[in-house]
Design a protein around this motif. Structure first.
Motif, PDB file in Angstrom:
ATOM      1  N   PHE A 186       0.549  -0.938   0.108  1.00  0.00           N
ATOM      2  CA  PHE A 186      -0.148  -0.016   0.484  1.00  0.00           C
ATOM      3  C   PHE A 186       1.186   1.154  -0.138  1.00  0.00           C
ATOM      4  CE2 PHE A 186      -1.888   3.443   2.477  1.00  0.00           C
ATOM      5  CZ  PHE A 186      -3.207   3.887   1.656  1.00  0.00           C
ATOM      6  N   VAL A 187       0.463   2.088  -0.964  1.00  0.00           N
ATOM      7  CA  VAL A 187       1.475   3.707  -0.631  1.00  0.00           C
ATOM      8  C   VAL A 187       0.074   4.407  -1.062  1.00  0.00           C
ATOM      9  CG1 VAL A 187       1.681   3.464  -3.186  1.00  0.00           C
ATOM     10  CG2 VAL A 187       2.699   5.311  -1.022  1.00  0.00           C
ATOM     11  N   GLU A 188       0.176   5.421   0.014  1.00  0.00           N
ATOM     12  CA  GLU A 188      -1.069   7.103  -0.125  1.00  0.00           C
ATOM     13  C   GLU A 188      -0.164   8.239  -0.542  1.00  0.00           C
ATOM     14  OE1 GLU A 188      -3.938   6.720   1.875  1.00  0.00           O
ATOM     15  OE2 GLU A 188      -3.315   9.410   2.774  1.00  0.00           O
ATOM     16  N   ILE A 189      -0.571   9.020  -1.042  1.00  0.00           N
ATOM     17  CA  ILE A 189       0.680  10.400  -1.563  1.00  0.00           C
ATOM     18  C   ILE A 189      -0.275  11.182  -0.705  1.00  0.00           C
ATOM     19  CG2 ILE A 189       0.951  11.894  -3.823  1.00  0.00           C
ATOM     20  CD1 ILE A 189       1.069  10.172  -5.525  1.00  0.00           C
ATOM     21  N   HIS A 190      -0.236  11.990   0.337  1.00  0.00           N
ATOM     22  CA  HIS A 190      -0.313  13.148   1.260  1.00  0.00           C
ATOM     23  C   HIS A 190       0.055  14.301   0.250  1.00  0.00           C
ATOM     24  CE1 HIS A 190      -0.978  10.625   5.180  1.00  0.00           C
ATOM     25  NE2 HIS A 190      -0.907  10.082   4.192  1.00  0.00           N
ATOM     26  N   PRO A 191      -1.070  15.405   0.627  1.00  0.00           N
ATOM     27  CA  PRO A 191      -1.046  16.884   0.349  1.00  0.00           C
ATOM     28  C   PRO A 191       0.393  16.975   1.093  1.00  0.00           C
ATOM     29  CG  PRO A 191      -3.002  16.590   2.168  1.00  0.00           C
ATOM     30  CD  PRO A 191      -2.064  15.507   1.855  1.00  0.00           C
ATOM     31  N   GLY A 192       1.934  17.635   0.024  1.00  0.00           N
ATOM     32  CA  GLY A 192       2.610  18.135  -0.528  1.00  0.00           C
ATOM     33  C   GLY A 192       3.622  17.368  -0.498  1.00  0.00           C
ATOM     34  N   GLY A 193       2.847  16.042  -1.400  1.00  0.00           N
ATOM     35  CA  GLY A 193       3.924  15.173  -2.492  1.00  0.00           C
ATOM     36  C   GLY A 193       3.946  13.920  -1.696  1.00  0.00           C
ATOM     37  N   PHE A 194       4.139  13.856  -0.312  1.00  0.00           N
ATOM     38  CA  PHE A 194       4.607  13.322   0.584  1.00  0.00           C
ATOM     39  C   PHE A 194       4.515  11.648   0.256  1.00  0.00           C
ATOM     40  CE2 PHE A 194       5.195  17.050   2.538  1.00  0.00           C
ATOM     41  CZ  PHE A 194       6.340  17.038   3.254  1.00  0.00           C
ATOM     42  N   LEU A 195       5.839  10.260   0.217  1.00  0.00           N
ATOM     43  CA  LEU A 195       4.605   8.960   0.381  1.00  0.00           C
ATOM     44  C   LEU A 195       4.629   8.959   1.020  1.00  0.00           C
ATOM     45  CD1 LEU A 195       6.891   7.819  -3.331  1.00  0.00           C
ATOM     46  CD2 LEU A 195       3.951   8.286  -3.122  1.00  0.00           C
ATOM     47  N   VAL A 196       3.548   8.127   2.154  1.00  0.00           N
ATOM     48  CA  VAL A 196       3.038   7.199   2.885  1.00  0.00           C
ATOM     49  C   VAL A 196       3.146   5.590   2.743  1.00  0.00           C
ATOM     50  CG1 VAL A 196       2.098   6.680   4.954  1.00  0.00           C
ATOM     51  CG2 VAL A 196       2.578   9.314   4.215  1.00  0.00           C
ATOM     52  N   SER A 197       3.905   5.391   3.041  1.00  0.00           N
ATOM     53  CA  SER A 197       3.780   3.244   3.097  1.00  0.00           C
ATOM     54  C   SER A 197       2.748   2.709   4.034  1.00  0.00           C
ATOM     55  CB  SER A 197       5.656   2.712   3.476  1.00  0.00           C
ATOM     56  OG  SER A 197       5.378   2.824   5.074  1.00  0.00           O
ATOM     57  N   LYS A 198       2.293   1.673   3.572  1.00  0.00           N
ATOM     58  CA  LYS A 198       1.521   0.970   4.640  1.00  0.00           C
ATOM     59  C   LYS A 198       1.635   0.759   6.561  1.00  0.00           C
ATOM     60  CE  LYS A 198      -0.396  -3.753   6.280  1.00  0.00           C
ATOM     61  NZ  LYS A 198      -0.913  -4.726   5.700  1.00  0.00           N
ATOM     62  N   GLN A 199       2.621   0.711   6.775  1.00  0.00           N
ATOM     63  CA  GLN A 199       3.410   0.705   7.835  1.00  0.00           C
ATOM     64  C   GLN A 199       3.516   2.118   8.405  1.00  0.00           C
ATOM     65  OE1 GLN A 199       3.903  -1.587   9.753  1.00  0.00           O
ATOM     66  NE2 GLN A 199       3.876  -0.272  11.779  1.00  0.00           N
ATOM     67  N   GLN A 200       3.416   3.001   7.806  1.00  0.00           N
ATOM     68  CA  GLN A 200       2.885   4.614   7.874  1.00  0.00           C
ATOM     69  C   GLN A 200       1.863   4.771   8.487  1.00  0.00           C
ATOM     70  OE1 GLN A 200       5.683   5.444   4.905  1.00  0.00           O
ATOM     71  NE2 GLN A 200       7.308   6.418   6.419  1.00  0.00           N
ATOM     72  N   GLN A 201       0.966   4.742   7.556  1.00  0.00           N
ATOM     73  CA  GLN A 201       0.207   4.803   7.294  1.00  0.00           C
ATOM     74  C   GLN A 201      -0.897   4.211   8.543  1.00  0.00           C
ATOM     75  OE1 GLN A 201      -1.567   7.525   5.625  1.00  0.00           O
ATOM     76  NE2 GLN A 201      -3.818   6.842   5.527  1.00  0.00           N
ATOM     77  N   VAL A 202      -0.756   3.241   9.299  1.00  0.00           N
ATOM     78  CA  VAL A 202      -0.957   1.914  10.124  1.00  0.00           C
ATOM     79  C   VAL A 202      -0.562   3.082  11.290  1.00  0.00           C
ATOM     80  CG1 VAL A 202      -0.742   0.450  11.730  1.00  0.00           C
ATOM     81  CG2 VAL A 202      -1.798   0.092   9.445  1.00  0.00           C
ATOM     82  N   GLU A 203       0.398   3.720  11.536  1.00  0.00           N
ATOM     83  CA  GLU A 203       0.970   4.275  13.099  1.00  0.00           C
ATOM     84  C   GLU A 203       0.477   5.329  13.070  1.00  0.00           C
ATOM     85  OE1 GLU A 203       5.294   3.879  12.330  1.00  0.00           O
ATOM     86  OE2 GLU A 203       5.108   2.395  12.896  1.00  0.00           O
ATOM     87  N   MET A 204       0.147   6.562  11.609  1.00  0.00           N
ATOM     88  CA  MET A 204       0.014   7.631  11.795  1.00  0.00           C
ATOM     89  C   MET A 204      -2.084   7.539  12.240  1.00  0.00           C
ATOM     90  SD  MET A 204       1.125   9.676   8.335  1.00  0.00           S
ATOM     91  CE  MET A 204      -0.315  11.120   8.209  1.00  0.00           C
ATOM     92  N   ILE A 205      -2.858   5.838  11.806  1.00  0.00           N
ATOM     93  CA  ILE A 205      -4.198   6.567  12.118  1.00  0.00           C
ATOM     94  C   ILE A 205      -4.280   5.723  13.548  1.00  0.00           C
ATOM     95  CG2 ILE A 205      -6.312   4.456  11.878  1.00  0.00           C
ATOM     96  CD1 ILE A 205      -5.398   4.559   8.539  1.00  0.00           C
TER      97      ILE A 205
END
Length: 157
Positions: A66-85
């Motif tokens: 999984f990958v998500e592009i956040h505002p500002g163009g930052f790439l976030v991996s699955k692990q990073q997104q799960v941790e943020m949530i």
């Protein structure tokens, strides 16, 4: 004679390609499966997990790559997104999605878009505003998973 063999070979290649392109997918959707309805429900599961800091549901839903592009163009991996949530110290965001539309659906991929209004801060970053969001779901090993997303702020007039 060589010319005739060359022509026949090209004809066979073109015919084979045409047949291959017209074939059904290897793992078609289960008969009667409502792909649009399924991914629309999973989209709400995703939003609820984010709102409720439910990292377990997010980890279950997101594909390993999984990958998500956040505002500002930052790439976030699955692990990073799960941790943020799951991180309640980042702050709560009020998230309201509307105009959710399945733009593309096949037996194994679906793309949704929506308009999301976000209010609040996470850390030092303010997310107040409206965003256009695209979410991608893929059917992996017989189960629908969130494969990626992109978020872009809608310019205010």
């Amino acid at each position: 004679m060589k010319r005739a063999y060359g022509f026949v070979t090209i004809l066979l290649i073109v015919a084979s390609a045409a047949l291959a392109l017209g074939r059904a997918p290897k793992n078609p959707a289960a008969e009667g499966e409502d792909v649009t309805g399924t991914v629309a429900i999973l989209d709400h599961v995703w939003l609820d997990a984010a709102h409720n800091h439910d990292s377990e549901t997010a980890a279950w839903l997101f594909a390993d790559n999984f990958v998500e592009i956040h505002p500002g163009g930052f790439l976030v991996s699955k692990q990073q997104q799960v941790e943020m949530i799951g991180n309640t110290k980042l702050g709560d965001l009020a998230i309201q999605s509307s105009d959710i539309q399945v733009r593309y659906a096949s037996p194994d991929v679906a793309v949704l878009t929506d308009t999301t209004t976000i209010r609040g801060k996470q850390g030092e970053t303010s997310y107040d505003g409206q965003y256009r969001v695209m979410r991608v779901f893929a059917k992996l090993h017989g189960r629908w998973r969130a494969a990626g997303a992109g978020i872009a702020r809608i310019a205010s007039n």
